[in-house]
Design a protein around this motif. Structure first.
Motif, PDB file in Angstrom:
ATOM      1  N   ALA A 207     -12.366  26.974  17.087  1.00 56.68           N
ATOM      2  CA  ALA A 207     -13.466  27.024  16.137  1.00 56.68           C
ATOM      3  C   ALA A 207     -14.755  27.380  16.852  1.00 56.68           C
ATOM      4  O   ALA A 207     -14.932  27.089  18.032  1.00 56.68           O
ATOM      5  N   ALA A 208     -15.661  27.998  16.140  1.00 56.61           N
ATOM      6  CA  ALA A 208     -16.892  28.468  16.761  1.00 56.61           C
ATOM      7  C   ALA A 208     -18.098  28.008  15.978  1.00 56.61           C
ATOM      8  O   ALA A 208     -18.000  27.595  14.826  1.00 56.61           O
ATOM      9  N   ALA A 209     -19.234  28.079  16.630  1.00 53.43           N
ATOM     10  CA  ALA A 209     -20.475  27.607  16.024  1.00 53.43           C
ATOM     11  C   ALA A 209     -21.009  28.610  15.013  1.00 53.43           C
ATOM     12  O   ALA A 209     -20.813  29.805  15.113  1.00 53.43           O
ATOM     13  N   ALA A 210     -21.690  28.101  14.012  1.00 52.84           N
ATOM     14  CA  ALA A 210     -22.404  28.913  13.030  1.00 52.84           C
ATOM     15  C   ALA A 210     -23.896  28.711  13.278  1.00 52.84           C
ATOM     16  O   ALA A 210     -24.293  27.908  14.129  1.00 52.84           O
ATOM     17  N   PRO A 211     -24.760  29.420  12.590  1.00 55.56           N
ATOM     18  CA  PRO A 211     -26.198  29.262  12.826  1.00 55.56           C
ATOM     19  C   PRO A 211     -26.652  27.816  12.676  1.00 55.56           C
ATOM     20  O   PRO A 211     -26.182  27.083  11.794  1.00 55.56           O
ATOM     21  N   ALA A 212     -27.572  27.406  13.510  1.00 55.58           N
ATOM     22  CA  ALA A 212     -28.065  26.030  13.471  1.00 55.58           C
ATOM     23  C   ALA A 212     -28.712  25.705  12.137  1.00 55.58           C
ATOM     24  O   ALA A 212     -28.742  24.546  11.715  1.00 55.58           O
ATOM     25  N   ALA A 213     -29.228  26.727  11.463  1.00 57.13           N
ATOM     26  CA  ALA A 213     -29.897  26.503  10.175  1.00 57.13           C
ATOM     27  C   ALA A 213     -28.915  26.140   9.072  1.00 57.13           C
ATOM     28  O   ALA A 213     -29.328  25.656   8.013  1.00 57.13           O
ATOM     29  N   TRP A 214     -27.636  26.365   9.287  1.00 55.33           N
ATOM     30  CA  TRP A 214     -26.632  26.055   8.271  1.00 55.33           C
ATOM     31  C   TRP A 214     -26.255  24.580   8.409  1.00 55.33           C
ATOM     32  O   TRP A 214     -25.492  24.204   9.304  1.00 55.33           O
ATOM     33  N   THR A 215     -26.743  23.755   7.512  1.00 54.12           N
ATOM     34  CA  THR A 215     -26.402  22.341   7.544  1.00 54.12           C
ATOM     35  C   THR A 215     -25.057  22.070   6.877  1.00 54.12           C
ATOM     36  O   THR A 215     -24.525  20.972   6.974  1.00 54.12           O
ATOM     37  N   ALA A 216     -24.541  23.059   6.171  1.00 58.64           N
ATOM     38  CA  ALA A 216     -23.157  23.028   5.697  1.00 58.64           C
ATOM     39  C   ALA A 216     -22.471  24.273   6.219  1.00 58.64           C
ATOM     40  O   ALA A 216     -23.118  25.297   6.455  1.00 58.64           O
ATOM     41  N   ARG A 217     -21.164  24.171   6.414  1.00 57.28           N
ATOM     42  CA  ARG A 217     -20.422  25.282   7.012  1.00 57.28           C
ATOM     43  C   ARG A 217     -19.229  25.650   6.120  1.00 57.28           C
ATOM     44  O   ARG A 217     -18.545  24.766   5.598  1.00 57.28           O
ATOM     45  N   PRO A 218     -18.957  26.939   5.985  1.00 56.60           N
ATOM     46  CA  PRO A 218     -17.789  27.357   5.203  1.00 56.60           C
ATOM     47  C   PRO A 218     -16.515  27.291   6.034  1.00 56.60           C
ATOM     48  O   PRO A 218     -16.561  27.193   7.264  1.00 56.60           O
ATOM     49  N   PHE A 219     -15.401  27.352   5.354  1.00 59.55           N
ATOM     50  CA  PHE A 219     -14.112  27.486   6.011  1.00 59.55           C
ATOM     51  C   PHE A 219     -13.673  28.944   5.938  1.00 59.55           C
ATOM     52  O   PHE A 219     -14.071  29.688   5.035  1.00 59.55           O
ATOM     53  N   ALA A 220     -12.854  29.337   6.889  1.00 63.22           N
ATOM     54  CA  ALA A 220     -12.305  30.688   6.871  1.00 63.22           C
ATOM     55  C   ALA A 220     -11.359  30.844   5.683  1.00 63.22           C
ATOM     56  O   ALA A 220     -10.772  29.873   5.199  1.00 63.22           O
ATOM     57  N   LEU A 221     -11.219  32.074   5.205  1.00 59.98           N
ATOM     58  CA  LEU A 221     -10.315  32.331   4.085  1.00 59.98           C
ATOM     59  C   LEU A 221      -8.910  31.848   4.384  1.00 59.98           C
ATOM     60  O   LEU A 221      -8.213  31.316   3.504  1.00 59.98           O
TER      61      LEU A 221
END
Length: 939
Positions: free
Chosen positions: A40-54
């Motif tokens: 798994a990898a990091a998303a932007p710090a501004a994203w306080t919620a994260r999506p899942f991959a399809l």
């Protein structure tokens, strides 16, 4: 090819679009892994919620899976060589016998096909999402085919054109694929001093465009000669002039040249007589000619396949055996040219110039006349393209845009919009298949755009981006930022900022609504791009502008189904009923509003974004896809007309439109927002109730959602896997006002769920834990803000439409059997065996999401003419205030009522007030109250 990026950067971008590099050989039918399955990898710090991959959210049987299956079949079966045809043609490569899809993706489509290439990008994204969701090898194979072909196209555009050798009349021939912009440049002064002349050519036309030249010799549009395959009447024409078109001395044929067959065309001039021959027979002559080639003087431009008139088409087809003689051949000699090459017959090769087109490579054609007048294959738009450029048309659209002051899509149709679709497609191809060639195409395209745009002054950029249609650039900023997250190239981030449309951004950041009169879909995706710019730069005006913009559209310019725009444009805020037409709710608008809502939610978890998401996804997006299989077309609407009796058109315009493109994308990512997770992994958001299975690898668990929602009023979640603690956050829809309840392992969860909020269940979850969510639906109406009597009907999340061919608003009465809860459903009669289907006074009501061709009424006129309670008529007309509010509206606005007595008390109170205001007589008031007491009610 640029070096492969660091794995960490690659994975970060994958998270940005909720798509992982999914090359894992888990089962037969999946493509083999190109690299190890990443962590798994990091998303932007501004994203306080994260999506899942399809790949982490698998759809289970239900309405979404059924719709998706239709689109997956389309993706699986469509011949991608057809999509690649316009790219290969532009590069002068063989189209391999493929026929372009037509519509917007072909030269004969709207605005001369000036948007061609966009649909290929959409298709790549669909394939990437299909592969990400299913792992089926067929989608990965198609992606690799397309990426490989686009790589060849880009390489070809960087070179001088090369002959495309095909079978000729006698030996080989040189083909000009339609759309290639290629022509043969003959030496200057070719016909200097030639008085009597014969011009002979074997041609095989591939298209019936008027004024395509076989030969054109001239310096400008006043002094020239030409031989056209077809004039305005569709027949061959030879002409020469020293005074422009008005002075042409011409010879016209009598019937068209056959398409896709070899024809011999020849012209002779001897003295004052010119003769036109077709296939060895004289078909026309002009005996009053005063001009000959010598009279035209020295001519600089001598071309096969190109006209001195820039608007004329380039000849599409093949050339073989082109000869020029400095004498007029006899009819017998012309006839003798039909059976063998001129060089092998009594005439010999042309003594002025002779081209046999026997070359199979290169761009130079030998001259057999002995004069050394070699010809050269060229492109009308000049030398090779700049590094990185990739399109299905030349760079000319991009160049022309830079000097335009107003839109004209017949000249320039949104080249940066098309560039976005191509960029997004190849980037998605990379993210899902790890094909480095796709990343190289994406990076190169952005390098090219930066090299072009960075040289322009800000004033030019602001003017360009403000031009309607021609200056549209779609979601290119979002795609560039996603690429930047991979490459880390400063030029890519700088490029994203070059698309800032400051006037729009500043107005929205300040809360100034300037949307009236703007093209909706030209502007919606801009704001998703601004959110990604905020992620990468931290500049808050981008976030503020996007947040404020969303509120200017939802709900003030939103239709009940979640769509927006009428005739593609916005009107004044609050104008809904007044904008209803047969061209409302462009499907692309809903697609882009969903993306914007999703991205806003990732930054700030306001439930209103997911309430909108449910509305638009379960209604417009699902309903825009026809419930029918088709190998050739995706069957998606462009507009969804909301006037009474509208029939949805699933094969819009000429085809391959923007909305069909986004429709393909939507149908292969239905699951992308069902679940999100808190950035630190402390919570799981269940945003949508949809049958699905989530694999949460970081927690080593799976969550299975079992439901037939929206046909079922609830859902069941089952947790399997490791014991782990997190908050389960369940969205309580804003409309769910009738007792949303949650049980965990059969016990009611503590807390009070509130509509329009998330209800949190905090615990340590264990294998086998079961959560049951009950979401009671209620039939309700939504009034349009500008005409409250024009309303839409909803049952829970489902927009119900009447199926009726009348083009007038249906007048519906709904209070007659309203329940004490305020639910209007008892007024309707359910249809046995068909969930969500009802009748009212003989009119069928059905879910909007069903993709049928029935005439529908999305809006109706409310007509509560009589005061009725529990089907008992009081015998009193239902009075109304000047604002349209009726007596019954006033009474039922206080629902729900705990019992019949509470309702009767409300009736008495409202009647007393209306009698006091003089809007209801005392006698009628008594009747109303007595009827309310007498009637029986559904709880």
């Amino acid at each position: 090819m640029s070096p492969a990026p660091a794995r960490r950067a690659v994975l970060r971008a994958a998270a940005l679009v909720a798509a992982a590099p999914v090359m894992s050989a888990l089962a037969s039918g999946r493509a083999s892994a190109a690299s190890p399955t990443p962590k798994a990898a990091a998303a932007p710090a501004a994203w306080t919620a994260r999506p899942f991959a399809l790949k982490d959210v698998q759809l289970r049987q239900g309405v979404f899976a059924a719709k998706r299956a239709l689109m997956l079949d389309h993706a699986r079966g469509y011949d991608v060589d057809r999509l690649l045809q316009v790219f290969r043609a532009n590069a002068g490569l063989s189209a391999r016998g493929a026929v372009a899809p037509g519509g917007w993706e072909g030269l004969d489509g709207e605005a001369n096909g000036n948007l061609r290439g966009h649909y290929t990008g959409h298709f790549l994204t669909m394939l990437a999402q299909a592969y990400g969701s299913t792992g089926e090898k067929v989608y990965a194979d198609k992606i690799r085919t397309m990426v490989g072909a686009l790589t060849e196209v880009r390489d070809a555009l960087r070179r001088e054109p090369e002959v495309l050798s095909v079978q000729g009349k006698f030996s080989t021939a040189a083909e000009n694929v339609r759309g290639s912009s290629q022509y043969v440049d003959l030496p200057p002064r070719l016909l200097d001093g030639v008085k009597d002349v014969t011009i002979s050519a074997w041609v095989k036309p591939a298209h019936d465009a008027a004024w395509a030249r076989i030969l054109d010799c001239g310096n400008d549009t006043s002094r020239y000669l030409y031989l056209a395959a077809r004039n305005a009447d569709g027949v061959p024409r030879f002409a020469l002039t020293t005074g422009g078109p008005g002075g042409e001395q011409a010879i016209n044929g009598t019937k068209p040249l056959a398409l896709d067959r070899w024809s011999h065309v020849a012209v002779t001039i001897k003295g004052d007589t010119g003769t036109l021959y077709v296939n060895g027979t004289a078909v026309a002559e002009n005996t009053a000619m005063t001009l000959d080639p010598a009279a035209l003087g020295s001519l600089r431009d001598n071309w096969l396949g190109r006209s001195s008139y820039a608007a004329d088409p380039v000849f599409a087809g093949a050339f073989d055996e082109v000869n020029f003689w400095s004498r007029a051949l006899s009819p017998a000699e012309i006839a003798g040219l039909q059976d063998a090459p001129a060089a092998d017959g009594p005439t010999g090769a042309g003594d002025v110039a002779s081209y046999a087109f026997e070359e199979t490579k290169g761009a130079t054609f030998a001259d057999s006349s002995g004069r050394g007048r070699a010809a050269t294959l060229r492109r009308t738009w000049g030398g090779p393209s700049h590094p990185g450029f990739l399109a299905a048309y030349p760079e000319t659209q991009f160049i022309t845009l830079e000097s335009m002051t107003q839109g004209d899509y017949t000249m320039v149709w949104a080249p940066y919009y098309t560039a976005h679709k191509i960029l997004r497609g190849v980037l998605d191809a990379y993210l899902h298949t790890d094909d480095a060639r796709a990343l190289d195409l994406a990076s190169g395209l952005c390098d090219w755009m930066h090299s072009r745009l960075s040289k322009l002054p800000q004033s030019t950029l602001q003017r360009m981006w403000g031009i309607f249609s021609s200056g549209e650039f779609g979601g290119i900023v979002e795609a560039i930022c996603d690429l930047y997250a991979i490459t880390g190239k400063a030029e890519h981030l700088a490029l994203a900022r070059l698309f800032d449309l400051d006037k729009l951004i500043d107005a929205c950041a300040a809360g100034d609504d300037t949307l009236d009169g703007l093209h909706a879909n030209q502007h919606i995706p801009i704001f998703t791009g601004l959110l990604r710019l905020y992620d990468e730069t931290g500049e808050r005006r981008y976030l503020t502008a996007a947040r404020n913009f969303w509120g200017m559209v939802v709900p003030t310019r939103m239709y009940g189904i979640g769509g927006t725009s009428t005739g593609e444009f916005w009107k004044a805020r609050g104008s809904v009923a007044g904008t209803l037409s047969d061209t409302t709710a462009e499907t692309c608008c809903a697609y882009n509003l969903l993306k914007l809502s999703r991205t806003l939610f990732l930054h700030e978890q306001d439930p209103k974004y997911m309430d909108y998401y449910e509305r638009a996804l379960y209604n417009q997006v699902l309903g825009s896809k026809q419930d029918k299989a088709d190998a050739e077309k995706p069957l998606v609407t462009y507009f969804i007309g909301l006037l009474p009796g509208h029939v949805r058109d699933y094969t819009p315009k000429a085809g391959t439109t923007c909305c069909e493109g986004t429709g393909m994308e939507s149908a292969t990512k239905y699951q992308d927002s069902v679940y999100f997770k808190e950035a630190d992994g402390s919570a799981l958001y269940v945003n949508l109730y949809s049958p699905s299975t989530l694999t949460w690898s970081e927690k080593n668990l799976m969550v299975t959602q079992t439901t037939d929602y929206p046909r079922e009023q609830g859902s069941t979640l089952t947790v399997r896997g490791a014991t782990t603690a997190f908050d389960l956050r369940l969205r309580v829809p804003a409309w769910a006002k009738d007792g949303f309840t949650v049980t965990v392992n059969g016990k009611k969860a503590t807390g009070d769920p509130a509509p329009g909020r998330y209800f949190s269940v905090s615990r340590t979850w264990r294998d086998g834990d079961t959560v049951r969510i009950s979401v009671p639906f209620r039939l309700r109406v939504e009034k349009t803000p500008d005409k409250p009597e024009i309303q839409s009907l909803f049952y829970g999340p489902v927009h119900l439409v009447a199926r009726d061919s009348s083009r007038n608003y249906l007048r519906l009465s709904l209070y007659r059997n309203a329940a004490l809860s305020g639910d209007l459903l008892p007024t309707l009669t359910p249809v046995a065996g068909k969930p969500l289907h009802y009748t009212l006074d003989g009119t069928a009501l059905a879910p909007f999401f069903e993709g049928t061709e029935d005439p529908t009424h999305a809006y109706f006129q409310r007509a509560e003419s009589r005061v009725v309670f529990g089907t008992t008529d009081a015998g009193v007309a239902n009075p109304a205030r000047t604002d349209g509010t009726t007596l019954l509206d006033d009474i039922w606005s206080a629902a729900p009522f705990r019992n019949k007595g509470a309702l009767v008390q409300r009736v008495q109170s409202v009647v007393d007030a209306w009698v006091a205001d003089g809007r209801l007589s005392g006698a009628d008031g008594v009747k109303v109250v007595a009827t309310a007491r007498r009637a029986s009610y559904v709880p």
